[in-house]
Design a protein around this motif. Sequence first.
Motif, PDB file in Angstrom:
ATOM      1  N   ALA A 563      33.306  51.571  45.412  1.00 59.85           N
ATOM      2  CA  ALA A 563      33.013  51.110  44.054  1.00 59.85           C
ATOM      3  C   ALA A 563      34.213  51.312  43.141  1.00 59.85           C
ATOM      4  N   ALA A 564      34.959  52.405  43.335  1.00 57.12           N
ATOM      5  CA  ALA A 564      36.128  52.662  42.493  1.00 57.12           C
ATOM      6  C   ALA A 564      37.195  51.601  42.692  1.00 57.12           C
ATOM      7  N   VAL A 565      37.342  51.096  43.900  1.00 59.77           N
ATOM      8  CA  VAL A 565      38.315  50.029  44.142  1.00 59.77           C
ATOM      9  C   VAL A 565      37.869  48.742  43.445  1.00 59.77           C
ATOM     10  N   CYS A 566      36.564  48.495  43.410  1.00 65.43           N
ATOM     11  CA  CYS A 566      36.069  47.284  42.741  1.00 65.43           C
ATOM     12  C   CYS A 566      36.317  47.333  41.240  1.00 65.43           C
ATOM     13  N   GLY A 567      36.160  48.503  40.627  1.00 67.86           N
ATOM     14  CA  GLY A 567      36.383  48.608  39.189  1.00 67.86           C
ATOM     15  C   GLY A 567      35.497  49.670  38.576  1.00 67.86           C
ATOM     16  N   VAL A 568      35.556  49.759  37.255  1.00 65.05           N
ATOM     17  CA  VAL A 568      34.749  50.747  36.549  1.00 65.05           C
ATOM     18  C   VAL A 568      33.273  50.379  36.611  1.00 65.05           C
ATOM     19  N   GLU A 569      32.963  49.092  36.536  1.00 63.02           N
ATOM     20  CA  GLU A 569      31.576  48.618  36.630  1.00 63.02           C
ATOM     21  C   GLU A 569      31.510  47.575  37.728  1.00 63.02           C
ATOM     22  N   VAL A 570      30.434  47.590  38.514  1.00 63.65           N
ATOM     23  CA  VAL A 570      30.358  46.695  39.665  1.00 63.65           C
ATOM     24  C   VAL A 570      28.915  46.271  39.876  1.00 63.65           C
ATOM     25  N   ASP A 571      28.756  45.062  40.370  1.00 69.24           N
ATOM     26  CA  ASP A 571      27.450  44.544  40.742  1.00 69.24           C
ATOM     27  C   ASP A 571      27.081  45.102  42.118  1.00 69.24           C
ATOM     28  N   TYR A 619      39.797  56.700  42.928  1.00 67.25           N
ATOM     29  CA  TYR A 619      40.728  55.636  43.309  1.00 67.25           C
ATOM     30  C   TYR A 619      42.057  56.214  43.790  1.00 67.25           C
ATOM     31  N   HIS A 620      42.636  57.116  43.000  1.00 65.22           N
ATOM     32  CA  HIS A 620      43.939  57.663  43.373  1.00 65.22           C
ATOM     33  C   HIS A 620      43.836  58.658  44.519  1.00 65.22           C
ATOM     34  N   GLY A 621      42.618  59.123  44.826  1.00 63.97           N
ATOM     35  CA  GLY A 621      42.451  60.002  45.973  1.00 63.97           C
ATOM     36  C   GLY A 621      42.444  59.269  47.302  1.00 63.97           C
ATOM     37  N   LEU A 622      42.344  57.949  47.268  1.00 64.76           N
ATOM     38  CA  LEU A 622      42.387  57.164  48.507  1.00 64.76           C
ATOM     39  C   LEU A 622      43.824  57.025  48.998  1.00 64.76           C
ATOM     40  N   PRO A 623      44.074  57.190  50.288  1.00 60.49           N
ATOM     41  CA  PRO A 623      45.420  56.905  50.818  1.00 60.49           C
ATOM     42  C   PRO A 623      45.801  55.452  50.547  1.00 60.49           C
ATOM     43  N   LEU A 624      47.077  55.214  50.365  1.00 57.31           N
ATOM     44  CA  LEU A 624      47.542  53.878  50.013  1.00 57.31           C
ATOM     45  C   LEU A 624      47.138  52.843  51.051  1.00 57.31           C
ATOM     46  N   LEU A 625      47.215  53.190  52.323  1.00 59.26           N
ATOM     47  CA  LEU A 625      46.870  52.223  53.368  1.00 59.26           C
ATOM     48  C   LEU A 625      45.408  51.796  53.240  1.00 59.26           C
ATOM     49  N   ARG A 626      44.501  52.760  53.090  1.00 58.17           N
ATOM     50  CA  ARG A 626      43.086  52.420  52.980  1.00 58.17           C
ATOM     51  C   ARG A 626      42.802  51.676  51.678  1.00 58.17           C
ATOM     52  N   ARG A 627      43.482  52.088  50.616  1.00 57.42           N
ATOM     53  CA  ARG A 627      43.271  51.420  49.336  1.00 57.42           C
ATOM     54  C   ARG A 627      43.694  49.953  49.424  1.00 57.42           C
ATOM     55  N   THR A 628      44.802  49.707  50.084  1.00 61.80           N
ATOM     56  CA  THR A 628      45.287  48.338  50.234  1.00 61.80           C
ATOM     57  C   THR A 628      44.287  47.481  51.005  1.00 61.80           C
ATOM     58  N   LEU A 630      41.094  47.972  51.311  1.00 55.38           N
ATOM     59  CA  LEU A 630      39.887  47.764  50.506  1.00 55.38           C
ATOM     60  C   LEU A 630      40.106  46.685  49.462  1.00 55.38           C
ATOM     61  N   HIS A 631      41.283  46.654  48.844  1.00 51.54           N
ATOM     62  CA  HIS A 631      41.566  45.576  47.897  1.00 51.54           C
ATOM     63  C   HIS A 631      41.533  44.220  48.601  1.00 51.54           C
ATOM     64  N   ALA A 632      42.072  44.165  49.817  1.00 53.66           N
ATOM     65  CA  ALA A 632      42.030  42.910  50.567  1.00 53.66           C
ATOM     66  C   ALA A 632      40.586  42.505  50.875  1.00 53.66           C
ATOM     67  N   ARG A 633      39.744  43.491  51.175  1.00 57.15           N
ATOM     68  CA  ARG A 633      38.351  43.192  51.453  1.00 57.15           C
ATOM     69  C   ARG A 633      37.647  42.663  50.200  1.00 57.15           C
ATOM     70  N   VAL A 634      37.916  43.291  49.050  1.00 54.41           N
ATOM     71  CA  VAL A 634      37.328  42.817  47.798  1.00 54.41           C
ATOM     72  C   VAL A 634      37.787  41.398  47.502  1.00 54.41           C
ATOM     73  N   LEU A 635      39.054  41.126  47.717  1.00 52.44           N
ATOM     74  CA  LEU A 635      39.579  39.783  47.472  1.00 52.44           C
ATOM     75  C   LEU A 635      38.896  38.754  48.372  1.00 52.44           C
ATOM     76  N   ALA A 636      38.655  39.138  49.635  1.00 50.73           N
ATOM     77  CA  ALA A 636      37.988  38.215  50.555  1.00 50.73           C
ATOM     78  C   ALA A 636      36.579  37.880  50.078  1.00 50.73           C
ATOM     79  N   VAL A 637      35.870  38.893  49.559  1.00 50.13           N
ATOM     80  CA  VAL A 637      34.510  38.636  49.063  1.00 50.13           C
ATOM     81  C   VAL A 637      34.559  37.769  47.811  1.00 50.13           C
ATOM     82  N   LEU A 638      35.518  37.991  46.943  1.00 51.81           N
ATOM     83  CA  LEU A 638      35.667  37.144  45.771  1.00 51.81           C
ATOM     84  C   LEU A 638      35.861  35.691  46.169  1.00 51.81           C
ATOM     85  N   ARG A 639      36.692  35.454  47.168  1.00 51.35           N
ATOM     86  CA  ARG A 639      36.939  34.083  47.626  1.00 51.35           C
ATOM     87  C   ARG A 639      35.691  33.512  48.306  1.00 51.35           C
ATOM     88  N   GLU A 640      35.018  34.345  49.077  1.00 49.11           N
ATOM     89  CA  GLU A 640      33.849  33.880  49.802  1.00 49.11           C
ATOM     90  C   GLU A 640      32.729  33.469  48.850  1.00 49.11           C
TER      91      GLU A 640
END
Length: 754
Positions: A563-571, A619-628, A630-640
């Motif tokens: 949820a933190a990767v998605c943003g402060v508020e999320v559906d 958010y900042h507690g996530l390792p950079l690799l995992r955070r990256t 997760l952002h790609a996964r969020v982007l894929a759902v946005l496109r989908e």
Amino acid sequence: MTAIGVLGPVRAVRDGTPVDLGAPRQRAVLARLVAGGGHVVSVDRLVDDLWAGDPPPRARAALQVYVSNLRRVLEPHRRARTPARVLVTVAPGYALRLPTAHVDAWRFEAALRSATPDATSGPVAALAVLDGALACWGAGDPYAEFGGEPWADREGERLTRLRATAVEQRAGLLLELDRPHEVVRDLDPHVREHPLRERAAMLLAVALYRLGRQADALDVLRAVRATLAEQLGIDPSRALRTLETDLLRQSPRLEPAVPAPPVHATPGPLPVTAVPGPPPAATGPDPHQVWGRTAELARLRAAADRAARSGLGICWLGGEAGAGKSTLVRQIAGALADAGWRTAVGVCPPVEGAPPAWAWREVVAATRRFLPSGETEHRGLRPLPDPDGPQDARGGYDEFHLRRAWTAHLSRLSGHGPLLLVVEDVHHADGATLRVLRHLAAALTGSPVLVVVTYRPDEVTDDVVAARAALAGVPAVEITLGGLDAEAVTALLRRHGVHDSAVLRTVRERSAGNPLFAIELAGLVAAEGPAAALDGVPAGLGHLLARRLARLPPDARTVLRHAAVCGVEVDVDFLLAVDGGPEEPVLAGLEAGVAAGLLVEPAPGRVRFAHTLMRDVLYHGLPLLRRTRLHARVLAVLREQRRDDVAASGRHALAALTPSTATDAVVDRTAAARRAGTLDADRGDQATGRTAPTWADAPVGRSSRAGRPVDERPVRRQPTTATPDCDSPNSQPANSLRRPARAEVPVGHSVAPR
């Protein structure tokens, strides 16, 4: 002028211009002479150190070449056959002849030796000297490029220990000047880096205590105790054990002693006003000042008036860490003092092994001084000495008789005037503490006593719930401290040096009105500049928030990180799509976050972090690799899901940090612009480097499961009525995360701007 630095990379500067010191071993010659402190280093020692005890046959000749080259770059204008003045030859070797101020390591040590306050300079001058000493340090460890060489390791470790001493000495001076916020900011990472340094932990604990964070202070000392036992098999020093006892007793020795405004005045304790209201403008921020709590103070005062007229009353004062519970209690105690009330405070310690009913032992020890002469030796109090008295005396009676003795003592004391009893942090209370509270409620019914119990709602145990149910018959007041309003937070921040309107607005939003969070962020802004207000997390708050997260199950923490990767508020439906797994674990994790006070439900089917700071810690507690990923996964759902939120897509595409997602983002933007008729097809193809597809044929993007290949199948064009606006409200009942059927609920998503 020639200056040399070894606190970080080895470097030399002449007249403001960097000097090329040559090959590594030639640089090592200069660094080894710096480590000699200006004294002569023999040729044999230099050869042995430079070649690690195994020199080649012509090592001495090579050393002479290195010295000659160094002299040429350090003194380029020295005429031939004239003696060198910087790198000199002195039997039986060489020495570096430079003023102390021109070598950072020498300058640091000299400043550290002179940074002791005396009768003439005082702590302010000593603090300025220490600041200058610590400013000598650059980025990196001393002699880092020669790591592994015995001489460099020895000298580097020695300088690192001196730096740690300087940091702790500076923290001690800051405590003398009653600046605990700066101490916490500096020492929190220092203690984590040096877990065996007891003095650093003690200074940090005192600073946390002065900020009203007694539990965190005890946690610091407990961590040092455990580390010493685990790594060295020893007990902590007597000084640390004494400090731990003082923290549990809230000893007056822990309070600051700040010099009066005149320079030569005799230092004395800082007086604390008992009358509500802002301090004079000439003074600094008052740690006991209450902001925006007028209604709560009025309710406490009304409860006290009722108890004085009709008998025992209880006030349950709840709030998250940093909400200002202890500050509010101190304020009402000061206000009631003018009406003849006496106050005694006991704290439930968050440590294992504390004696039973410790808070009440502290209350009794604090109230003994109120009894008239001759009554302190009453038979019922003989087995109840001060908390640090002999163990055999404390164990004189069993719990039943101790409860009777305490009740008789407090009842007799209330006959001399109204009494305010405060039990802090009852969420840490043991069973004996709660049983005494219930016993007092039955025995002091007609006595003019107000009991104020403070607690954190997200940490309440079943025992506390049972105790509250048993006390339902006692007149009670329930006060829950939420966040301060915007006006109160602004006034608080201005008192702590924040005046910029944009920074004020940002800190108000990120702190959600929590006074401690706002003050810590103000300190971070003062130390690192206004940009720190956007996403900086003060070290002390990071530790506090991490403790709250640690109480959640591991699966719940994973859901909150997504949820933190998605943003402060999320559906919630969007988060389920991002997770890609079964629905139940995600909903259970979100419900755990709501129950712990980390999330709120602003609308049906949506969750929002109660504090932006909590989201930032996750958010900042996530390792950079995992955070990256997760952002790609969020982007894929946005496109989908065919979201037209360009800002969110761009943010996640940039954060994903992969060429593929960046290209996909350009394709989407190109397709959207072509649909609007604002971009020529040929220009779009040139921008992306490939044939731009139509919007209906755009690839879905990466699957929501990390590691699966990209799905390049075309996506069917959805009817416009099936895609609701991302901010449209849902039709489900309020306060409900669970839904009857996923297909019946429109999908929405909102990413709050940073």
